[in-house]
Scaffold this motif. Sequence first.
Motif, mmCIF file in Angstrom:
data_model
loop_
_atom_site.group_PDB
_atom_site.id
_atom_site.type_symbol
_atom_site.label_atom_id
_atom_site.label_comp_id
_atom_site.label_asym_id
_atom_site.label_seq_id
_atom_site.Cartn_x
_atom_site.Cartn_y
_atom_site.Cartn_z
ATOM 1 N N UNK A 17 -30.408 6.523 31.402
ATOM 2 C CA UNK A 17 -29.406 5.976 30.632
ATOM 3 C C UNK A 17 -28.132 6.871 31.176
ATOM 4 N N UNK A 18 -28.472 8.204 31.118
ATOM 5 C CA UNK A 18 -27.197 9.065 31.518
ATOM 6 C C UNK A 18 -26.788 8.912 33.046
ATOM 7 N N UNK A 37 -27.563 6.453 34.959
ATOM 8 C CA UNK A 37 -26.793 5.376 35.513
ATOM 9 C C UNK A 37 -25.378 5.494 35.262
ATOM 10 N N UNK A 38 -25.000 6.134 34.028
ATOM 11 C CA UNK A 38 -23.497 6.161 33.843
ATOM 12 C C UNK A 38 -22.948 7.214 34.901
ATOM 13 N N UNK A 84 -20.564 14.643 33.294
ATOM 14 C CA UNK A 84 -21.404 15.759 32.579
ATOM 15 C C UNK A 84 -20.910 16.990 33.089
ATOM 16 N N UNK A 139 -36.063 7.814 29.424
ATOM 17 C CA UNK A 139 -35.264 6.776 28.987
ATOM 18 C C UNK A 139 -33.632 7.157 28.861
ATOM 19 N N UNK A 140 -33.596 8.229 28.180
ATOM 20 C CA UNK A 140 -32.126 8.820 27.893
ATOM 21 C C UNK A 140 -31.846 9.211 29.082
ATOM 22 N N UNK A 141 -32.372 9.944 29.814
ATOM 23 C CA UNK A 141 -32.032 10.550 31.497
ATOM 24 C C UNK A 141 -31.717 9.429 32.249
ATOM 25 N N UNK A 200 -26.178 4.002 28.459
ATOM 26 C CA UNK A 200 -25.995 3.936 29.818
ATOM 27 C C UNK A 200 -24.887 2.821 30.251
ATOM 28 N N UNK A 213 -18.179 9.434 30.583
ATOM 29 C CA UNK A 213 -19.600 9.692 31.454
ATOM 30 C C UNK A 213 -19.911 11.064 31.783
ATOM 31 N N UNK A 273 -30.102 3.628 23.992
ATOM 32 C CA UNK A 273 -30.141 4.321 25.265
ATOM 33 C C UNK A 273 -29.621 3.265 26.287
ATOM 34 N N UNK A 302 -24.857 15.070 27.101
ATOM 35 C CA UNK A 302 -26.069 15.929 27.342
ATOM 36 C C UNK A 302 -26.982 15.587 26.399
ATOM 37 N N UNK A 340 -20.550 3.233 25.622
ATOM 38 C CA UNK A 340 -21.044 4.704 25.129
ATOM 39 C C UNK A 340 -20.367 4.857 23.908
#
Lengths: 241, 470
Positions: free
Chosen positions: A23-24, A26-27, A41, A19-21, B301, A39, B297, B63, B305
């Motif tokens: 969300x990341x 999508x951003x 990484x 779920x966290x992945x 997203x 956003x 979450x 991260x 944020x």
Amino acid sequence: MRTDAGTASERQRQAFLENVRRALGQTRSNGSAAAAGTGERTNARPVQPENNRERAAQAKSQDNALEVFCRRAREAGMTVVRCGSPAALGEEVRGLLRRLGATAVLLEDDPLLRELGVAEAARGAGAQTTSGGGAAAALAADVGISAAAAGLVETGSVVLTTGAGRSRLGSVAPPVHLTILPAARLCRDWSELWARVAGGPGVELPALVTLVTGPSKTADIEMTTVIGAHGPLAEYVFVVG
Amino acid sequence: MITARHDVHEAIRAALANDSLQRALNTHPLERTARVRASLAQLPDAPDLRRRARQIKDYSLAHLDVLLEELAERLEERGGRVHWARDAAEAVAIVEGVAREHGCRRCIKTKSMTTEEIGLTAALQAGGVATVETDLGEFILQLAGDRPSHIITPMIHKTRQQAARLLAEKLGARHTEEPAELVRIVRKNLREVFVKADMAVVGVNFAVAETGSLVLLTNEGNGRWALARPRVLAAVMGMEKVIARLTDLAALLRLVVPSAVGSALTSYTSIVTGPRRAGEADGPEHLHLVILDNGRSAVLGGPYRELLRCVRCGACLNVCPVYRKVGGHAYGSVYPGPIGAALTPLLARGAGHTGQLRELSSLCGACLEACPVLIDIPRLLIRQRGDRGADGQGGWGFRWAMRAWGWWCGGRRRYRLAQQLLGWLLGPAARGGWVVRLPGALGAWTRCRDLPLPARHPFRELYRRMRGKR
């Protein structure tokens, strides 16, 4: 049974992280969030800036560090006494325990306290001493005595660590707590502190590291600060050397 | 997370009519802010630190999956057990399960916003685990059956007289209005609770991934009892609390603690890395960590944020002109003040009254100025107000009206004409330049605020005149 529980929690972990992945992910594909600087990484971790020059200069010599430490610790509400020698320390310990009328003293079972003869000094003041002891001893003690693993100059904190022969309650339950801190254990800043208590960056910390910066206190009633909430009513720091 | 059937306007009216609350709000937040500023002024590199703190939190959020895995692995290597909770119900069930597994009956709690968020104390109590709030303010609120109204100073809305009456009534204590005496009464009363507890529930201020450590900041010492005495320790953390390294922790502590309480460090900074180890005299035999998502979450997203940077220092509450007038309970949410107004509607997914929270701000920017991690709350609130058309709360009429309003105010001549018209229409209704009450549907605007008349000579006109003079 055990393995069932194991796989169930493993599934929970996977679902949570997925779920966290998501969300990341999508951003990451969302241009506006990336443009806002939140956003992206990157592999670049936040930089560790040079230690502030002013602070570095402040604590240039060990002597100076000691002075700064004492000042900050006093500002935080602790009573700091500098002892030039083990003999002077013994004198101070006897004096303090006599003034407090302490009858039961709990000491950590620690090489430093043994070496400095702190238990003998306490007995010299007419107190019963217990070394290492469990909860009963901590709850009965008038004074708890600990050896500091380190002192942090920047904040005037004494640093307590857990380990064999040490009681956590010994520095929490007694109304008065005394920490013995060798001047050589002073750390100028946080990075020195981590190196001292963890033996290097990211190596391994004791089960509990506690920075003590003042007696226990609360400002919950009309934001009026009252010293002595659930922990010690008074914190003493005797610096040796 | 939110109060059921909460009427924001009703709560505001009640707060404004409450004299003792108004006195408290008029003084305490300002005193705290003065201390915070004095303490930050001692940091020679505060502006740099704020930028760095923001960077650290942004890095952590970007991260988050990796860091959470690292945290869990390290902590489990050290003998802790990690649980993953998607929502409040799961988190509560996990903690209840921990109590059951270890046969715990007496639980002490430290102050934690996250456990408030999931309603843990009531659930544990209902399940037969006697649970005592041990933070002094929270203890008194629990006696009163009340809720915290500030993130750091939970009973800011109560006077010493109210606290005195409660302690006398509920504990049979001697009546005294001296804060030091009141604290002593609670200290004495809670000693036995600490000694007999077999379980502790704590919150987490920061979690360090590289070492698997949990960091707890406390002044009172109740947190230290929680880490020393009971044989079972359960920590509950929002997933955004994780940071990468110990060096990041130092930077955040240097900034966050002064922002929260106005001193360089709290009396106790506890860094927990697993349960007690061989040979130790005390400390928990079992350590459980519950990592909570509960809507985070979705925030991670989406466009909001940066709200997850929040470290719950409460600085934005103390400086907010709205909070300092209406108090924490008016928000009807666990998280009050500017951060609560911005975060709660997202975590609660627009449930109940949360659609109104974005209006509880004057957009003055004081919260942004006070925020140690530079969360631009005013901008985020404006954006949330803009979402109203999109999230279906406003109908087509609302959207149409907003579009028309935007077009009208987008032109200089049209805007000036509107000003003149308003001045002309409202002039008769105004007293001393302010319109206090409007008739009919327009009354909705003046119900909670006064409307100033447009300036007779607008800025553009003054500017033109002054330039002409030069």
